[in-house]
Design a protein around this motif. Structure first.
Motif, PDB file in Angstrom:
ATOM      1  N   ASN A 131       0.789  -1.242   0.000  1.00 52.78           N
ATOM      2  CA  ASN A 131       0.000   0.000   0.000  1.00 52.78           C
ATOM      3  C   ASN A 131       0.822   1.293   0.000  1.00 52.78           C
ATOM      4  N   PRO A 132       1.595   1.478  -1.079  1.00 48.41           N
ATOM      5  CA  PRO A 132       2.381   2.715  -1.213  1.00 48.41           C
ATOM      6  C   PRO A 132       1.460   3.869  -1.589  1.00 48.41           C
ATOM      7  N   HIS A 133       2.003   5.100  -1.565  1.00 49.51           N
ATOM      8  CA  HIS A 133       1.186   6.244  -1.990  1.00 49.51           C
ATOM      9  C   HIS A 133       1.933   7.083  -3.031  1.00 49.51           C
ATOM     10  N   GLY A 134       2.602   8.150  -2.603  1.00 51.01           N
ATOM     11  CA  GLY A 134       3.164   9.089  -3.580  1.00 51.01           C
ATOM     12  C   GLY A 134       4.324   8.523  -4.378  1.00 51.01           C
ATOM     13  N   ILE A 135       4.470   9.072  -5.582  1.00 49.61           N
ATOM     14  CA  ILE A 135       5.656   8.765  -6.375  1.00 49.61           C
ATOM     15  C   ILE A 135       6.153  10.067  -6.980  1.00 49.61           C
ATOM     16  N   ASN A 136       7.442  10.347  -6.769  1.00 49.28           N
ATOM     17  CA  ASN A 136       8.012  11.608  -7.262  1.00 49.28           C
ATOM     18  C   ASN A 136       9.391  11.350  -7.851  1.00 49.28           C
ATOM     19  N   ILE A 137       9.724  12.125  -8.871  1.00 44.58           N
ATOM     20  CA  ILE A 137      10.989  11.936  -9.577  1.00 44.58           C
ATOM     21  C   ILE A 137      11.970  13.027  -9.140  1.00 44.58           C
ATOM     22  N   SER A 138      13.194  12.641  -8.836  1.00 53.27           N
ATOM     23  CA  SER A 138      14.182  13.635  -8.410  1.00 53.27           C
ATOM     24  C   SER A 138      14.500  14.557  -9.594  1.00 53.27           C
ATOM     25  N   PRO A 139      14.807  15.836  -9.289  1.00 52.87           N
ATOM     26  CA  PRO A 139      14.979  16.826 -10.361  1.00 52.87           C
ATOM     27  C   PRO A 139      16.154  16.534 -11.300  1.00 52.87           C
ATOM     28  N   ASP A 140      17.096  15.684 -10.865  1.00 53.89           N
ATOM     29  CA  ASP A 140      18.170  15.291 -11.773  1.00 53.89           C
ATOM     30  C   ASP A 140      17.716  14.186 -12.719  1.00 53.89           C
ATOM     31  N   GLY A 141      16.477  13.739 -12.544  1.00 52.77           N
ATOM     32  CA  GLY A 141      15.910  12.729 -13.437  1.00 52.77           C
ATOM     33  C   GLY A 141      16.362  11.309 -13.148  1.00 52.77           C
ATOM     34  N   LYS A 142      17.141  11.117 -12.085  1.00 50.97           N
ATOM     35  CA  LYS A 142      17.741   9.793 -11.853  1.00 50.97           C
ATOM     36  C   LYS A 142      16.859   8.822 -11.083  1.00 50.97           C
ATOM     37  N   TYR A 143      16.078   9.336 -10.138  1.00 54.80           N
ATOM     38  CA  TYR A 143      15.389   8.422  -9.227  1.00 54.80           C
ATOM     39  C   TYR A 143      13.896   8.679  -9.139  1.00 54.80           C
ATOM     40  N   ALA A 144      13.172   7.582  -8.944  1.00 55.24           N
ATOM     41  CA  ALA A 144      11.772   7.681  -8.550  1.00 55.24           C
ATOM     42  C   ALA A 144      11.718   7.311  -7.071  1.00 55.24           C
ATOM     43  N   VAL A 145      11.004   8.116  -6.302  1.00 52.38           N
ATOM     44  CA  VAL A 145      10.865   7.831  -4.872  1.00 52.38           C
ATOM     45  C   VAL A 145       9.405   7.513  -4.590  1.00 52.38           C
ATOM     46  N   CYS A 146       9.219   6.327  -4.043  1.00 52.93           N
ATOM     47  CA  CYS A 146       7.893   5.788  -3.828  1.00 52.93           C
ATOM     48  C   CYS A 146       7.651   5.743  -2.314  1.00 52.93           C
ATOM     49  N   CYS A 147       6.571   6.373  -1.838  1.00 51.67           N
ATOM     50  CA  CYS A 147       6.372   6.482  -0.390  1.00 51.67           C
ATOM     51  C   CYS A 147       5.629   5.275   0.164  1.00 51.67           C
ATOM     52  N   GLY A 148       6.077   4.793   1.309  1.00 49.26           N
ATOM     53  CA  GLY A 148       5.599   3.527   1.860  1.00 49.26           C
ATOM     54  C   GLY A 148       4.200   3.542   2.451  1.00 49.26           C
ATOM     55  N   LYS A 149       3.723   4.692   2.894  1.00 48.64           N
ATOM     56  CA  LYS A 149       2.430   4.831   3.584  1.00 48.64           C
ATOM     57  C   LYS A 149       2.324   3.892   4.781  1.00 48.64           C
ATOM     58  N   VAL A 150       2.004   2.608   4.590  1.00 49.35           N
ATOM     59  CA  VAL A 150       1.918   1.728   5.763  1.00 49.35           C
ATOM     60  C   VAL A 150       3.288   1.176   6.157  1.00 49.35           C
ATOM     61  N   SER A 151       4.261   1.331   5.289  1.00 46.81           N
ATOM     62  CA  SER A 151       5.641   0.972   5.634  1.00 46.81           C
ATOM     63  C   SER A 151       6.367   2.261   6.018  1.00 46.81           C
ATOM     64  N   PRO A 152       7.233   2.239   7.034  1.00 50.93           N
ATOM     65  CA  PRO A 152       7.926   3.474   7.436  1.00 50.93           C
ATOM     66  C   PRO A 152       9.121   3.798   6.543  1.00 50.93           C
ATOM     67  N   THR A 153       9.097   3.315   5.334  1.00 56.89           N
ATOM     68  CA  THR A 153      10.232   3.499   4.429  1.00 56.89           C
ATOM     69  C   THR A 153       9.789   4.177   3.134  1.00 56.89           C
TER      70      THR A 153
END
Ligand code: K7E
Ligand code: CA
Length: 611
Positions: free
Chosen positions: A305-327
């Motif tokens: 059950n992840p929530h947000g997904i955002n791309i770093s401005p250098d275009g290298k990474y997608a960061v996926c938020c854990g919501k129910v996971s603390p990671t």
């Protein structure tokens, strides 16, 4: 200060003294604007915007279930304007005029979550804003020059139209829109067998042509699609999915140990479209994207059950938020090519999974290698370093224990959803201001009763530490925002309409009857309308068309018809129309609602409805 005669207050004096004659407005220059740029404070970022100064950023806030978009000045956090989108706005007449009704197609009401701008080469081009309607499953486009909706596209086969993101590179040709709720496809009486069988419910990743505002295609999935993102290369779009279980209850949606980040391969989507590999459902091309049946979707397993997904401005990474996971899960986008080529497993795209705290929902960036993540349960914003998180992941468990990536943790008030830093969804993220869109304000404001405002907090992120500077109440309920450097928008925004872009622009006032249909055409020049009276008969279908002929900046007129619940505003050179049935006999004053002139109160005329 400029020429004092020409500011707005003096303008009213001059025009008032000059009498009722129209054309007095011509005494003034067309674009008399004297506001100044803000002076930067000493010793860090100053939030102060003194009287007469302008903000550094245009903030575009979604309005949640108010259905609108708001324009907020940053850093002052002043609400400068509201852009009605899916709602009825009785002040401007949105949802009342024929022009807005044609766009809304009978549904004034909405739930806006995500506002994003159109891009060129990874930076806003100042042309459009796009915003979703989760309530009625559509997407609106706002043209920035008028800050007004110019197109709305209804999206069939989806429900819970949620995550939205425009293509960032090379320019915005496509916009993706997610369906958060799975449903039968098609979802109508023809498919009623599926009603009680959630295994036959599907999610869709919809692609919309940004210029034509038409649906390009939909990718059909077993999973739902929550938040959306696009990369900085024009190759992929991504979503998070929290219901790979096809659950219809909370416990069912939480049953699996993992869910997915989905990656959509645009090259392969284009190929499939060209090869005709789709079926048409409700007029839309639907591509097969289900697991094991398609090569256009990559599934990266992430904690459940992840929530947000955002791309770093250098275009290298997608960061996926854990919501129910603390990671949070950090995915290296270069590795996605390898995974699509079958050289690595999808999970090998993950380069770090650092601890951030309880309830991570959304991540934003300062452009200096740091990410900031919102923690709903902890009620904090946590700043962490991406490179350090990846390094610790490589070193292993012991190194991760110390959480070397965490830079600072800031308490916010309270329960944050989205956070956004200035220019953070572009290549030019500048790491100056952060806004924490908190869902709960509790005790932060004068008590206004049980329904309290949201609390948008402004945070200085220019230094090592996160520094809380300002609380700003917001009416229910912004979800997300972007903050765009002023220079990218300001020069694009106009002071008046192109009068003859409206096919019905009125130059000569008059009343025309064709059977029971009456058209009243009139001009408005503060403080007079082009007609002193209009006569119609009870039962007539009346169309009123009004054009504002004042070219003075900020000289808008209102048009309100007493007892007919009709009210709208016309900005300089704007034309609006309404159609109504003259069902109430009598004398009904049409009057100006928007203060325009010293003789504003006298700006009125009679609508006489005869029997
Ligand atoms: Cu997290 Cu609709 Cu972007 Cu609300 S969504 S918070
Ligand atoms: Ca799940």
């Amino acid at each position: 200060m400029g020429d004092k005669r020409f500011n707005r207050r003096n303008f009213f004096k001059i025009v008032g003294a000059a009498g009722v004659a129209t054309g007095t407005a011509a005494l003034l220059p067309k674009d008399a604007i004297f506001a100044k740029s803000r002076k930067e404070g000493k010793g860090g970022l100053s939030q102060e915007v003194r009287p007469g100064e302008l903000d550094d950023y245009y903030g575009f806030w979604s309005g949640g279930h108010s259905g609108e978009v708001r324009v907020i000045g940053v850093p002052s956090m002043r609400e400068i304007s509201r852009i009605p989108v899916f709602n009825t706005d009785v002040a401007s007449g949105w949802g009342i005029t024929n022009e807005s009704k044609a766009l809304l197609r009978g549904r004034a009401g909405g739930d806006t979550h995500h506002v994003h701008g159109s891009y060129k080469d990874g930076v806003y081009d100042g042309k459009y804003l796009f915003v979703n309607d989760k309530l009625n499953n559509r997407m609106a486009r706002i043209r920035i020059d008028y800050m007004e909706v110019d197109a709305i596209v209804d999206v069939p086969n989806i429900q819970g139209a949620h995550g939205l993101f425009p293509q960032r590179y090379p320019r915005t040709e496509w916009v993706v829109l997610n369906s958060e709720f799975q449903t039968p496809v098609p979802n109508d009486a023809s498919n009623k067998k599926a009603f009680d069988n959630p295994q036959e419910y599907y999610g869709m990743h919809t692609i919309i042509d940004a210029e034509k505002m038409e649906i390009v295609c939909q990718v059909m999935l077993d999973e739902n699609c929550d938040l959306a993102a696009t990369d900085y290369q024009g190759k992929y779009s991504m979503t998070t999915s929290y219901n790979i279980e096809k659950g219809v209850t909370i416990s069912e949606m939480l049953a699996s140990d993992y869910d997915y980040m989905l990656v959509f391969h645009w090259g392969r989507i284009k190929k499939a479209l060209a090869a005709g590999k789709y079926r048409k459902v409700n007029g839309v091309k639907v591509l097969e994207g289900r697991k094991g049946r398609s090569d256009i979707v990559l599934r990266i397993p992430v904690p459940k059950n992840p929530h947000g997904i955002n791309i770093s401005p250098d275009g290298k990474y997608a960061v996926c938020c854990g919501k129910v996971s603390p990671t949070v899960t950090v995915v290296e986008l270069d590795r996605i090519d390898l995974a699509y080529a079958g050289k690595i497993k999808p999970e090998e795209c993950i380069v770090a999974q650092p601890y951030v705290g309880l309830g991570p929902l959304h991540t934003t960036f300062d452009g200096r290698g740091n990410a900031i993540t919102s923690l709903f349960i902890d009620s904090t914003n946590v700043k962490w370093n991406i490179a350090k998180a990846i390094e610790a992941e490589k070193k292993g468990k012991e190194a991760k224990k110390e959480n070397p990536h965490i830079v600072d943790v800031l308490d916010i008030h309270y329960q944050v959803g989205h956070i956004m830093a200035t220019m953070a969804e572009t290549r030019e993220a500048d790491g100056k201001w952060l806004v924490s869109l908190n869902k709960v304000s509790k005790d932060r404001y004068l008590n206004v009763g049980p329904l309290k405002p949201e609390n948008d907090q402004l945070i200085d992120i220019s230094g090592e530490k996160l520094r809380l500077v300002h609380d700003s109440p917001a009416y229910i309920e912004p979800h997300d925002c972007i903050m765009v450097r002023r220079d990218l928008i300001e020069s694009k925004v106009k002071h008046r309409y192109e009068m003859f872009d409206h096919p019905l622009a009125v130059t000569k006032s008059g009343v025309e009857r064709k059977g029971k249909k009456v058209t009243i055409r009139m001009t408005a020049n503060a403080p007079v309308y082009g007609l002193q009276e209009a006569r119609v008969k009870k039962g007539d279908e009346v169309t009123l068309i009004v054009t504002n002929h004042d070219e003075i900046v900020d000289l808008s007129n209102g048009v309100a018809i007493s007892n007919y619940n009709i009210n709208f505003v016309i900005a300089p050179y704007q034309t609006k129309s309404v159609t109504f049935t003259a069902d109430r006999p009598g004398v009904h004053w049409i009057y100006c609602t928007n203060f325009c002139h010293a003789l504003h109160l006298e700006m009125r005329m009679r609508l006489i409805v005869e029997v």
